[in-house]
Design an enzyme around this catalytic site. Sequence first.
Site, PDB file in Angstrom:
ATOM      1  N   GLY A 100      44.638 -27.034 -97.682  1.00  0.00           N
ATOM      2  CA  GLY A 100      43.472 -27.484 -96.946  1.00  0.00           C
ATOM      3  C   GLY A 100      43.719 -28.765 -96.172  1.00  0.00           C
ATOM      4  CB  ALA A 101      46.802 -30.350 -95.076  1.00  0.00           C
ATOM      5  CB  SER A 233      33.652 -31.935-107.763  1.00  0.00           C
ATOM      6  OG  SER A 233      32.333 -32.315-107.440  1.00  0.00           O
ATOM      7  CE1 TYR A 281      33.374 -27.403-104.288  1.00  0.00           C
ATOM      8  CE2 TYR A 281      31.728 -28.700-105.454  1.00  0.00           C
ATOM      9  CZ  TYR A 281      32.902 -28.622-104.740  1.00  0.00           C
ATOM     10  OH  TYR A 281      33.626 -29.778-104.491  1.00  0.00           O
TER      11      TYR A 281
END
Length: 406
Positions: A100-101, A233, A281
Amino acid sequence: MASSSIMGTLLQTHIGSVAFALQKEGGHSASTKDSAFLGVSLVEHGKKEFSFPVIRAKKVTSRNTSVPRIRAQTVAAPVETKEAPASKKTDRKGNVIITGASSGLGLATAKALGESGEWHIIMACRDFLKAERMARAVGIPKENYTVMHLDLASLESVRQFADTFRRSGRPLDVLVCNAAVYFPTAKVPTFTAEGFEMSVGTNHLGHFLLSRLLLEDLKKSDFDAKRVIIVGSITGNTNTLAGNIPPKANLGDLRGLAGGLNGVNISPMIDGGEFDGAKAYKDSKVCNMLTMQEFHRRYHEETGITFASLYPGCIATTGLFREHIPLFRLLFPPFQKYITKGFVSEDEAGKRLAQVVRNPSLAKSGVYWSWNNNSASFENQLSEEASDPEKAKKVWEISEKLVELA
């Protein structure tokens, strides 16, 4: 709208899907029972602180609805660990894969590492052209990065990526599992190429397979800091205020995960309950944090690889919230900046993740890293569920079967 009404609306729009940490600095430690805010127990924090051809994977399929996937940042509990053993240093650049860069936290981290001249970044992204364009836009020197195709929503793509990277002959020193998808307002699930619910299939199962496939490459590294880092998270931790805003993360007895999360003959949710995009999520983040700890228990002592997780702070302006309601996107950044004081820019968050990649002071394995308001790192504590060794073992074993490693 009055300010109290605005804040009430804000907290009702799945604000729990992002983190705002109320951190308290001090020179002593305290249990979660010693402090509370609005009836929610809080943890008191201490002061401690290459170019390769594009490989196309199977298309992601969806059922019932089509919601664009969002790649973002998307953390985990300290466990008993030994300091990482010293190893001989090499003169070459370090090689780090960052999933995800092409945007958000991943891009900011690639920029921070690329600018140092000490690292070569493999930007593992679904959109090859976007990644190349963004690398140039933020000024990463061309000799310091390579873009490779990776779609975490396809296990076939994950296997192709690992094979292509290995055939390049480039050593691997650090793997950063950063990419994530998030559908906070989704009422019906979408699915990966293999039929898993999208959030868990991408954020957890895709990264689980990738880490397992590249473990042998990491073992061969002669670099002074070989690490696997999984971005977590705060919303997956129910020992925090943010983690207690509904819907709360809860893996239950894992019946949905064991059944394959396909939404046909089993619930698409890990706990077997009704689908909720925001909860899916959060559940995937609990799996990420449990996976990090299980990696540590199984492989750290044998390999010397550091396994860590982190929460870099609330990046309220990230594209992660692209699918949230407009009111949330409008009010959340100033709410974080001026009310909770938990706001962190993408640039600052990228520098924090880069610290976990390269700093000797953050080489301890089995740790969940956080930062206080003075940007000082410290070992944070995970919730009871996110640090449960028995649940971590079960998640690992079920995940092995789902990605066909067992």
